[in-house]
Design a protein around this motif. Structure first.
Motif, PDB file in Angstrom:
ATOM      1  N   LEU A   1       1.785  47.008   0.683  1.00  0.00           N
ATOM      2  CA  LEU A   1       2.415  45.689   0.596  1.00  0.00           C
ATOM      3  C   LEU A   1       3.799  45.688   1.248  1.00  0.00           C
ATOM      4  CD1 LEU A   1       1.463  44.572  -3.031  1.00  0.00           C
ATOM      5  CD2 LEU A   1       0.615  43.622  -0.876  1.00  0.00           C
ATOM      6  N   ALA A   2       4.571  46.745   1.015  1.00  0.00           N
ATOM      7  CA  ALA A   2       5.919  46.812   1.585  1.00  0.00           C
ATOM      8  C   ALA A   2       5.886  46.896   3.110  1.00  0.00           C
ATOM      9  CB  ALA A   2       6.672  48.015   1.005  1.00  0.00           C
ATOM     10  N   ILE A   3       4.926  47.647   3.644  1.00  0.00           N
ATOM     11  CA  ILE A   3       4.829  47.788   5.100  1.00  0.00           C
ATOM     12  C   ILE A   3       4.216  46.540   5.727  1.00  0.00           C
ATOM     13  CG2 ILE A   3       3.673  49.067   6.951  1.00  0.00           C
ATOM     14  CD1 ILE A   3       3.946  51.568   5.141  1.00  0.00           C
ATOM     15  N   GLY A   4       3.197  46.008   5.102  1.00  0.00           N
ATOM     16  CA  GLY A   4       2.459  44.905   5.691  1.00  0.00           C
ATOM     17  C   GLY A   4       3.049  43.522   5.472  1.00  0.00           C
ATOM     18  N   TRP A   5       4.080  43.434   4.681  1.00  0.00           N
ATOM     19  CA  TRP A   5       4.709  42.151   4.376  1.00  0.00           C
ATOM     20  C   TRP A   5       6.089  42.090   5.007  1.00  0.00           C
ATOM     21  CZ3 TRP A   5       4.352  40.847  -1.506  1.00  0.00           C
ATOM     22  CH2 TRP A   5       3.593  39.695  -1.688  1.00  0.00           C
TER      23      TRP A   5
ATOM     24  N   PHE B   1      10.805  52.842   2.293  1.00  0.00           N
ATOM     25  CA  PHE B   1      10.182  52.905   0.973  1.00  0.00           C
ATOM     26  C   PHE B   1       8.671  52.714   1.068  1.00  0.00           C
ATOM     27  CE2 PHE B   1       8.546  50.813  -2.818  1.00  0.00           C
ATOM     28  CZ  PHE B   1       8.792  51.809  -3.751  1.00  0.00           C
ATOM     29  N   GLY B   2       8.217  51.793   1.910  1.00  0.00           N
ATOM     30  CA  GLY B   2       6.790  51.571   2.076  1.00  0.00           C
ATOM     31  C   GLY B   2       6.071  52.812   2.567  1.00  0.00           C
ATOM     32  N   ILE B   3       6.645  53.472   3.551  1.00  0.00           N
ATOM     33  CA  ILE B   3       6.046  54.700   4.082  1.00  0.00           C
ATOM     34  C   ILE B   3       6.043  55.785   3.003  1.00  0.00           C
ATOM     35  CG2 ILE B   3       6.372  56.554   5.778  1.00  0.00           C
ATOM     36  CD1 ILE B   3       7.474  54.301   7.662  1.00  0.00           C
ATOM     37  N   TYR B   4       7.154  55.909   2.285  1.00  0.00           N
ATOM     38  CA  TYR B   4       7.245  56.875   1.190  1.00  0.00           C
ATOM     39  C   TYR B   4       6.177  56.604   0.129  1.00  0.00           C
ATOM     40  CZ  TYR B   4       8.700  58.335  -3.442  1.00  0.00           C
ATOM     41  OH  TYR B   4       8.706  58.808  -4.722  1.00  0.00           O
ATOM     42  N   ALA B   5       6.009  55.352  -0.262  1.00  0.00           N
ATOM     43  CA  ALA B   5       5.052  55.012  -1.310  1.00  0.00           C
ATOM     44  C   ALA B   5       3.617  55.290  -0.861  1.00  0.00           C
ATOM     45  CB  ALA B   5       5.215  53.550  -1.718  1.00  0.00           C
ATOM     46  N   VAL B   6       3.296  55.025   0.402  1.00  0.00           N
ATOM     47  CA  VAL B   6       1.948  55.315   0.903  1.00  0.00           C
ATOM     48  C   VAL B   6       1.688  56.822   0.860  1.00  0.00           C
ATOM     49  CG1 VAL B   6       0.522  55.345   2.996  1.00  0.00           C
ATOM     50  CG2 VAL B   6       1.670  53.244   2.304  1.00  0.00           C
TER      51      VAL B   6
ATOM     52  N   LEU C   1      10.888  43.451  -2.805  1.00  0.00           N
ATOM     53  CA  LEU C   1      10.650  44.881  -2.811  1.00  0.00           C
ATOM     54  C   LEU C   1      11.298  45.530  -4.029  1.00  0.00           C
ATOM     55  CD1 LEU C   1       9.563  47.456  -1.548  1.00  0.00           C
ATOM     56  CD2 LEU C   1      11.728  47.644  -0.332  1.00  0.00           C
ATOM     57  N   ILE C   2      12.491  45.097  -4.346  1.00  0.00           N
ATOM     58  CA  ILE C   2      13.173  45.660  -5.512  1.00  0.00           C
ATOM     59  C   ILE C   2      12.390  45.351  -6.787  1.00  0.00           C
ATOM     60  CG2 ILE C   2      15.281  45.525  -6.904  1.00  0.00           C
ATOM     61  CD1 ILE C   2      15.562  47.185  -4.356  1.00  0.00           C
ATOM     62  N   VAL C   3      11.845  44.146  -6.884  1.00  0.00           N
ATOM     63  CA  VAL C   3      11.025  43.813  -8.053  1.00  0.00           C
ATOM     64  C   VAL C   3       9.778  44.697  -8.079  1.00  0.00           C
ATOM     65  CG1 VAL C   3       9.628  42.012  -9.133  1.00  0.00           C
ATOM     66  CG2 VAL C   3      11.914  41.478  -8.299  1.00  0.00           C
ATOM     67  N   PHE C   4       9.147  44.914  -6.900  1.00  0.00           N
ATOM     68  CA  PHE C   4       8.004  45.832  -6.826  1.00  0.00           C
ATOM     69  C   PHE C   4       8.425  47.239  -7.252  1.00  0.00           C
ATOM     70  CE2 PHE C   4       5.656  43.307  -3.301  1.00  0.00           C
ATOM     71  CZ  PHE C   4       5.031  42.525  -4.260  1.00  0.00           C
ATOM     72  N   PHE C   5       9.589  47.655  -6.787  1.00  0.00           N
ATOM     73  CA  PHE C   5      10.109  48.969  -7.165  1.00  0.00           C
ATOM     74  C   PHE C   5      10.321  49.041  -8.669  1.00  0.00           C
ATOM     75  CE2 PHE C   5      13.878  51.882  -7.504  1.00  0.00           C
ATOM     76  CZ  PHE C   5      13.199  53.045  -7.201  1.00  0.00           C
TER      77      PHE C   5
END
Length: 178
Positions: free
Chosen positions: A25-29, A155-160, A37-41
């Motif tokens: 979601l972070a990468i694709g959005w 963060f998106g790359i890290y989370a994946v 993103l912070i709320v997702f985090f």
């Protein structure tokens, strides 16, 4: 007596799936705001904390280190709640924390490079790296909006990557249980 990690392999699987979804979601959005993103985090911290608490409680009789999981879980739940309470403050704090960390790391790289002058040649590249790291930290402070976008992608790359690693770990734990 069952081993905690093998018995509760599914906790790692759920955390991995959640991290993977969050990273995609972070990468694709790209149009999503940094606050989202912070709320997702915050959700990741909160839900990951809940899973860690459940795992710690389940392991209290079989794992002597269950209190570490409990502390980690409680910390995640608290930080997740604080993030929901004020996502903008969390976002700003994150940007400045990364910037400060970069500047300190760059300073240490410079110090080490200067000390290495007596041992090796070509330390100029390490000095250049230290200066670039300090410059990166200064750029984050100077332009927090660009920093927010950059940190979103990182963060998106890290989370994946973390999600994939946790999923693979859960499968290995499950198969070693047999």
């Amino acid at each position: 007596m069952p081993d905690f990690y093998n018995t509760y392999w599914w906790i790692f699987l759920l955390r991995g799936i959640f991290a993977l979804i969050l990273g995609i979601l972070a990468i694709g959005w790209p149009g999503a705001t940094f606050a989202t993103l912070i709320v997702f985090f915050g959700a990741y911290l909160f839900i990951g904390g809940l899973f860690a608490i459940v795992g710690a409680i389940a392991a209290r009789k079989t794992n002597e280190n269950w209190s570490i999981f409990l502390f980690s879980g409680l910390l995640g739940v608290i930080l997740g709640f604080l993030t929901f309470y004020n996502p903008f403050a969390t976002g700003a704090a994150l940007i400045y924390l990364v910037a400060f960390g970069a500047m300190v790391a760059g300073l240490f790289e410079l110090i080490i490079a200067i000390r290495l002058r007596k041992v090796i040649t070509g330390e100029g590249w390490y000095i250049t790296g230290g200066l670039l790291t300090i410059f990166f930290g200064l750029l984050l402070v100077a332009n927090p909006v660009a920093a927010a976008v950059t940190l979103t992608w990182v963060f998106g790359i890290y989370a994946v990557i973390t999600g994939i690693m946790l999923i693979l770990l859960s499968f290995r734990l499950r198969s070693s249980r047999r």
